[in-house]
Write a protein that holds these residues in place. Sequence first.
Motif, mmCIF file in Angstrom:
data_model
loop_
_atom_site.group_PDB
_atom_site.id
_atom_site.type_symbol
_atom_site.label_atom_id
_atom_site.label_comp_id
_atom_site.label_asym_id
_atom_site.label_seq_id
_atom_site.Cartn_x
_atom_site.Cartn_y
_atom_site.Cartn_z
ATOM 1 N N ARG A 14 0.866 -1.156 0.000
ATOM 2 C CA ARG A 14 0.000 0.000 0.000
ATOM 3 C C ARG A 14 0.911 1.217 0.000
ATOM 4 O O ARG A 14 1.618 1.473 0.979
ATOM 5 C CB ARG A 14 -0.900 -0.024 1.244
ATOM 6 C CG ARG A 14 -2.005 -1.103 1.144
ATOM 7 C CD ARG A 14 -3.332 -0.420 0.897
ATOM 8 N NE ARG A 14 -4.390 -1.391 0.643
ATOM 9 C CZ ARG A 14 -5.333 -1.689 1.528
ATOM 10 N NH1 ARG A 14 -5.299 -1.171 2.735
ATOM 11 N NH2 ARG A 14 -6.290 -2.512 1.208
ATOM 12 N N ARG A 15 0.918 1.958 -1.080
ATOM 13 C CA ARG A 15 1.926 2.992 -1.290
ATOM 14 C C ARG A 15 1.512 4.362 -0.778
ATOM 15 O O ARG A 15 2.249 5.316 -0.897
ATOM 16 C CB ARG A 15 2.218 3.112 -2.787
ATOM 17 C CG ARG A 15 2.640 1.802 -3.427
ATOM 18 C CD ARG A 15 2.897 1.977 -4.903
ATOM 19 N NE ARG A 15 1.738 2.463 -5.614
ATOM 20 C CZ ARG A 15 1.739 2.762 -6.916
ATOM 21 N NH1 ARG A 15 2.859 2.644 -7.611
ATOM 22 N NH2 ARG A 15 0.642 3.188 -7.503
ATOM 23 N N TYR A 41 -8.610 3.492 -7.423
ATOM 24 C CA TYR A 41 -7.281 3.506 -8.048
ATOM 25 C C TYR A 41 -6.412 4.635 -7.518
ATOM 26 O O TYR A 41 -5.387 4.974 -8.116
ATOM 27 C CB TYR A 41 -7.433 3.610 -9.566
ATOM 28 C CG TYR A 41 -8.245 2.484 -10.155
ATOM 29 C CD1 TYR A 41 -7.819 1.167 -10.050
ATOM 30 C CD2 TYR A 41 -9.463 2.735 -10.791
ATOM 31 C CE1 TYR A 41 -8.570 0.124 -10.567
ATOM 32 C CE2 TYR A 41 -10.224 1.701 -11.311
ATOM 33 C CZ TYR A 41 -9.778 0.399 -11.202
ATOM 34 O OH TYR A 41 -10.516 -0.635 -11.711
ATOM 35 N N ARG A 48 -4.290 4.885 -5.185
ATOM 36 C CA ARG A 48 -2.903 4.571 -4.839
ATOM 37 C C ARG A 48 -2.021 4.352 -6.059
ATOM 38 O O ARG A 48 -0.813 4.547 -6.009
ATOM 39 C CB ARG A 48 -2.841 3.316 -3.975
ATOM 40 C CG ARG A 48 -3.551 3.415 -2.647
ATOM 41 C CD ARG A 48 -3.461 2.090 -1.892
ATOM 42 N NE ARG A 48 -4.299 2.096 -0.704
ATOM 43 C CZ ARG A 48 -5.593 1.818 -0.701
ATOM 44 N NH1 ARG A 48 -6.206 1.521 -1.833
ATOM 45 N NH2 ARG A 48 -6.277 1.847 0.431
ATOM 46 N N GLN A 49 -2.633 3.886 -7.150
ATOM 47 C CA GLN A 49 -1.837 3.447 -8.292
ATOM 48 C C GLN A 49 -1.496 4.546 -9.281
ATOM 49 O O GLN A 49 -0.538 4.414 -10.038
ATOM 50 C CB GLN A 49 -2.565 2.298 -9.007
ATOM 51 C CG GLN A 49 -2.242 0.917 -8.463
ATOM 52 C CD GLN A 49 -2.715 0.681 -7.042
ATOM 53 O OE1 GLN A 49 -3.799 1.116 -6.663
ATOM 54 N NE2 GLN A 49 -1.919 -0.018 -6.257
ATOM 55 N N GLY A 50 -2.254 5.613 -9.336
ATOM 56 C CA GLY A 50 -1.947 6.662 -10.303
ATOM 57 C C GLY A 50 -2.947 7.802 -10.242
ATOM 58 O O GLY A 50 -4.032 7.656 -9.669
ATOM 59 N N GLU A 98 -0.546 0.988 -16.448
ATOM 60 C CA GLU A 98 0.091 1.592 -15.270
ATOM 61 C C GLU A 98 -0.802 1.627 -14.040
ATOM 62 O O GLU A 98 -0.302 1.774 -12.924
ATOM 63 C CB GLU A 98 0.559 3.014 -15.612
ATOM 64 C CG GLU A 98 1.595 3.085 -16.713
ATOM 65 C CD GLU A 98 2.856 2.310 -16.369
ATOM 66 O OE1 GLU A 98 3.265 2.333 -15.186
ATOM 67 O OE2 GLU A 98 3.428 1.664 -17.271
ATOM 68 N N VAL A 99 -2.097 1.513 -14.235
ATOM 69 C CA VAL A 99 -3.011 1.634 -13.089
ATOM 70 C C VAL A 99 -3.825 0.357 -12.897
ATOM 71 O O VAL A 99 -3.740 -0.300 -11.855
ATOM 72 C CB VAL A 99 -3.942 2.852 -13.257
ATOM 73 C CG1 VAL A 99 -4.946 2.926 -12.106
ATOM 74 C CG2 VAL A 99 -3.126 4.138 -13.314
ATOM 75 N N LYS A 118 -2.058 -2.956 -12.229
ATOM 76 C CA LYS A 118 -1.228 -2.930 -11.021
ATOM 77 C C LYS A 118 -2.035 -2.775 -9.735
ATOM 78 O O LYS A 118 -1.471 -2.627 -8.649
ATOM 79 C CB LYS A 118 -0.201 -1.804 -11.125
ATOM 80 C CG LYS A 118 0.820 -2.027 -12.241
ATOM 81 C CD LYS A 118 1.846 -0.917 -12.305
ATOM 82 C CE LYS A 118 2.867 -1.183 -13.423
ATOM 83 N NZ LYS A 118 3.881 -0.102 -13.511
ATOM 84 N N THR A 119 -3.351 -2.816 -9.847
ATOM 85 C CA THR A 119 -4.215 -2.695 -8.677
ATOM 86 C C THR A 119 -4.656 -4.084 -8.225
ATOM 87 O O THR A 119 -5.415 -4.752 -8.927
ATOM 88 C CB THR A 119 -5.451 -1.836 -8.995
ATOM 89 O OG1 THR A 119 -5.026 -0.538 -9.419
ATOM 90 C CG2 THR A 119 -6.339 -1.694 -7.765
ATOM 91 N N GLN A 157 -6.873 -5.512 -2.782
ATOM 92 C CA GLN A 157 -6.850 -4.121 -2.310
ATOM 93 C C GLN A 157 -8.207 -3.447 -2.487
ATOM 94 O O GLN A 157 -8.768 -2.874 -1.543
ATOM 95 C CB GLN A 157 -5.783 -3.344 -3.063
ATOM 96 C CG GLN A 157 -5.753 -1.850 -2.753
ATOM 97 C CD GLN A 157 -4.755 -1.107 -3.626
ATOM 98 O OE1 GLN A 157 -3.551 -1.302 -3.512
ATOM 99 N NE2 GLN A 157 -5.269 -0.266 -4.518
ATOM 100 N N TRP A 158 -8.750 -3.500 -3.722
ATOM 101 C CA TRP A 158 -10.004 -2.775 -3.940
ATOM 102 C C TRP A 158 -11.181 -3.450 -3.247
ATOM 103 O O TRP A 158 -12.145 -2.781 -2.842
ATOM 104 C CB TRP A 158 -10.275 -2.541 -5.428
ATOM 105 C CG TRP A 158 -10.510 -3.732 -6.295
ATOM 106 C CD1 TRP A 158 -9.632 -4.293 -7.180
ATOM 107 C CD2 TRP A 158 -11.710 -4.508 -6.397
ATOM 108 N NE1 TRP A 158 -10.209 -5.374 -7.814
ATOM 109 C CE2 TRP A 158 -11.480 -5.521 -7.360
ATOM 110 C CE3 TRP A 158 -12.950 -4.442 -5.771
ATOM 111 C CZ2 TRP A 158 -12.442 -6.466 -7.706
ATOM 112 C CZ3 TRP A 158 -13.923 -5.388 -6.115
ATOM 113 C CH2 TRP A 158 -13.660 -6.384 -7.077
#
Length: 296
Positions: free
Chosen positions: A25-26, A119, A121-123, A137-138, A141-142, A146-147
């Motif tokens: 989790r970024r 989304y 966190r991803q972008g 990119e999003v 990578k999710t 997480q969701w």
Amino acid sequence: MTGENDVRGSTLGGLEGLDPGPFSRRGFVMTSLITGLTLATARVEAQAITTDAEGIEAGEVKIPAADGPMPGYRAVPTGAGPFPIVLVVEEIFGVHDYIKDICRRLAKAGYCAVAPELYARQGDLSTMTDVKTIIAEVISKTPDAQWIADLDATAAWAASAAKGDPGRLGVMGWCRGGRAAWLYDAHRTDLKAAVAWYGPLGGERSAIQPRTAGDVAAEIHAPLLALYGAADAGIPVASVEEARDKARAAGKTVELVVFPEAPHGFHADYRPSYRKEAAADGWARALAFLKRHGVA
């Protein structure tokens, strides 16, 4: 932005196999929602539906997630409530004006509608102009874990702080969100109903997205309404029929409606793919389905 934390995926009840192990989790790249409509697809803004806020409370909110406040949009009728909850799951383009308007439409129909930015966190989807980039990119990578956890957090927040009734919980999603509706239905044992608007049933599997919607069709808990277009170039009707039949063979309830002339995105009123009659028919069916199965 919060610091980087390692959060271990937990076994998600009712959805075996969706435990890809540790994922990062970024912190949130997006701390607020998109203003206006997405930049990443062709738009016909003059035809876009705009629903006012008369008789409802609507606006951007912060939803407590495991690693900080997640941006989202909530619309709910005025009054004390509690009101039935509908989790609104976005397309790949983020919680922009179209998704916000859907929340207001649902609130006008008597629901506490909440759309979390899954989304975030991803972008930063507000700046992205290319669909392929968003997917690479999003979306890819999710992690599904997480969701799904974020939707659980959204449901809990709606019940505790947004006048929502946890005993009347539904989910509705479009495109990638339609896939999410199938998967969340297989996860959430107390869900009352799900509505999937042209969500893909297949697709590539990965360590963080290990199962497709078709894979879990026999594991759904709540009745599911599947709204698809026969002219959808990316989702063969046969794949939806296969998922429906798989679910029914397992004793589950799936109601499939295929609109003969409708392409993918036929409900998206801000895009050239919009088909007014199919969109209106599908919307009426969706509201009736939610009511019939206890989300009302």
